[in-house]
Design a protein around this motif. Structure first.
Motif, PDB file in Angstrom:
ATOM      1  N   UNK A  95      -8.286   3.145   3.064  1.00 29.42           N
ATOM      2  CA  UNK A  95      -6.775   2.078   3.193  1.00 29.42           C
ATOM      3  C   UNK A  95      -6.817   0.890   2.038  1.00 29.42           C
ATOM      4  N   UNK A  96      -7.792   0.295   2.084  1.00 28.46           N
ATOM      5  CA  UNK A  96      -7.636  -0.845   1.006  1.00 28.46           C
ATOM      6  C   UNK A  96      -7.765  -0.052  -0.304  1.00 28.46           C
ATOM      7  N   UNK A  97      -8.803   0.675  -0.567  1.00 28.17           N
ATOM      8  CA  UNK A  97      -8.825   1.393  -1.776  1.00 28.17           C
ATOM      9  C   UNK A  97      -7.538   1.972  -2.313  1.00 28.17           C
ATOM     10  N   UNK A  98      -6.498   2.639  -1.407  1.00 32.05           N
ATOM     11  CA  UNK A  98      -5.441   3.069  -1.753  1.00 32.05           C
ATOM     12  C   UNK A  98      -4.515   2.073  -1.896  1.00 32.05           C
ATOM     13  N   UNK A  99      -4.418   1.172  -1.188  1.00 31.67           N
ATOM     14  CA  UNK A  99      -3.469   0.080  -1.476  1.00 31.67           C
ATOM     15  C   UNK A  99      -3.659  -0.683  -2.746  1.00 31.67           C
ATOM     16  N   UNK A 100      -4.838  -1.090  -3.338  1.00 27.50           N
ATOM     17  CA  UNK A 100      -5.234  -1.814  -4.321  1.00 27.50           C
ATOM     18  C   UNK A 100      -4.737  -0.838  -5.393  1.00 27.50           C
TER      19      UNK A 100
END
Length: 263
Positions: free
Chosen positions: A243-248
Motif C-alpha cells: 500500500x505505502x509502496x504503491x502510494x509513494x
C-alpha cells in the motif's frame, strides 16, 4: 549479460524508491527491479551481521531476476555490506552513503548536521568518510529513531512526525549548521517538512541524483547501457503490504510502466 537486463535496486522498505526515481529519470530506457524488504525494516537498528545477511539475501534474489548491476539503495546496508558484496559477486554494485564531502566543502559556518540511522552512523565506512572531510568542522550527528517506521506506515504529514523531526533538528539549528546531510534513503520523503523546520539558509543534501549519475557512468564503463531505446519497464516487489509502496511511487514515478509484485 544482456544489455536489456534490469538494474536491480534494494532497500529495507520503501525509502529506496527515492533513489529509484532518480535512476529512472536519468536512465529512461533502462528496465529496473526494486525489492522493498519491508518485513525486515528498519535495518538501522539491526546488528552488522544481520544487515550483511539481509543484503546478501536481497542480492541473490536480484541476481536470480537477471540484474546486470545492483544499487544498494540503503545507507545502512551500504556502510555495513557493500565491501563484502563487491568481493562476493561478479557484477557491479553502486552504494549510497551520506554525502558528507559536498557538505563539508561547501559549509561556510563550518558546522553541518547529519541525520542518519544508528547502523549508518556506527559503521566503519561512515567513520572513514567522516574522518576524511570533517576534521575541521563541527559535526552534529543525530540518529533519526522512529522516522523510518513512520514513513513505512505512511505518516508523511502527521503531527507526530513533525514533532519528532523538530526534536532532532533543533539541536542542529542551535549549533548554526548551514548544511543538513540526509543519511537514509527514506529521508528525502521528509524534505517538505524539514524545510518547514530549518532556517532558509540551510542546504539539504541527499544522494539520489549522485547515485543515478554514478549508475549511468558504471553501466557505460561496462558496456551495459540498454541499446533498446524504448521506455523502460519497472517491477516493484514487496514482501509485505504494498500500500505505502504503491502510494509513494504513484506520486513520484508517474506515467511509467510499473507493476507491483510479491516476493
Amino acid at each position: 549479460m544482456q544489455t536489456n537486463n534490469p538494474i536491480g535496486v534494494f532497500d529495507s522498505g520503501v525509502g529506496g524508491t527515492s533513489i529509484l526515481k532518480e535512476i529512472i529519470h536519468a536512465l529512461p530506457a533502462e528496465n529496473t527491479i526494486y525489492l522493498a524488504d519491508i518485513k525486515n525494516a528498519p535495518y538501522g537498528e539491526r546488528t552488522s551481521e544481520e544487515i550483511l545477511q539481509l543484503a546478501i539475501k536481497n542480492t541473490a534474489r536480484l541476481i536470480d531476476y537477471g540484474s546486470k548491476l545492483i544499487v544498494v539503495a540503503c545507507n545502512t546496508a551500504t556502510t555495513n555490506a557493500i565491501d563484502t558484496l563487491r568481493n562476493t559477486y561478479d557484477i557491479p554494485f553502486i552504494g549510497i552513503e551520506p554525502a558528507i564531502k559536498p557538505a563539508a566543502l561547501a559549509s561556510r559556518t563550518k558546522s553541518i548536521g547529519i541525520l542518519a540511522t544508528k547502523g549508518t552512523l556506527s559503521s566503519a565506512l561512515f567513520a572513514r568518510t567522516s574522518s576524511l572531510y570533517t576534521s575541521k568542522l563541527n559535526v552534529i550527528e543525530v540518529i533519526g529513531r522512529g522516522l523510518v517506521e513512520l514513513i513505512e506506515g505512511g505518516e508523511l504529514k502527521s503531527d507526530r512526525l513533525f514533532e519528532l523531526l523538530a526534536s532532532y533538528l533543533k539541536p542542529m539549528i542551535a549549533q548554526n549548521i548551514d548544511h543538513l546531510v540526509l543519511g537514509c534513503s527514506h529521508y528525502p520523503y521528509l524534505i517538505p517538512i524539514i524545510e518547514e523546520i530549518l532556517p532558509k539558509n540551510v542546504t539539504i543534501i541527499d544522494s539520489g541524483q549522485a547515485v543515478a549519475l554514478q549508475t549511468k557512468r558504471i553501466l557505460d564503463k561496462n558496456n551495459l547501457l540498454n541499446q533498446i531505446q524504448v521506455e523502460g519497464e519497472h517491477k516493484l516487489y514487496s514482501n509485505a503490504s504494498i500500500e505505502v509502496l504503491t502510494k509513494l511511487t504513484s506520486e513520484t514515478i508517474k506515467n511509467k510502466k510499473i507493476s507491483y509484485l510479491d516476493f
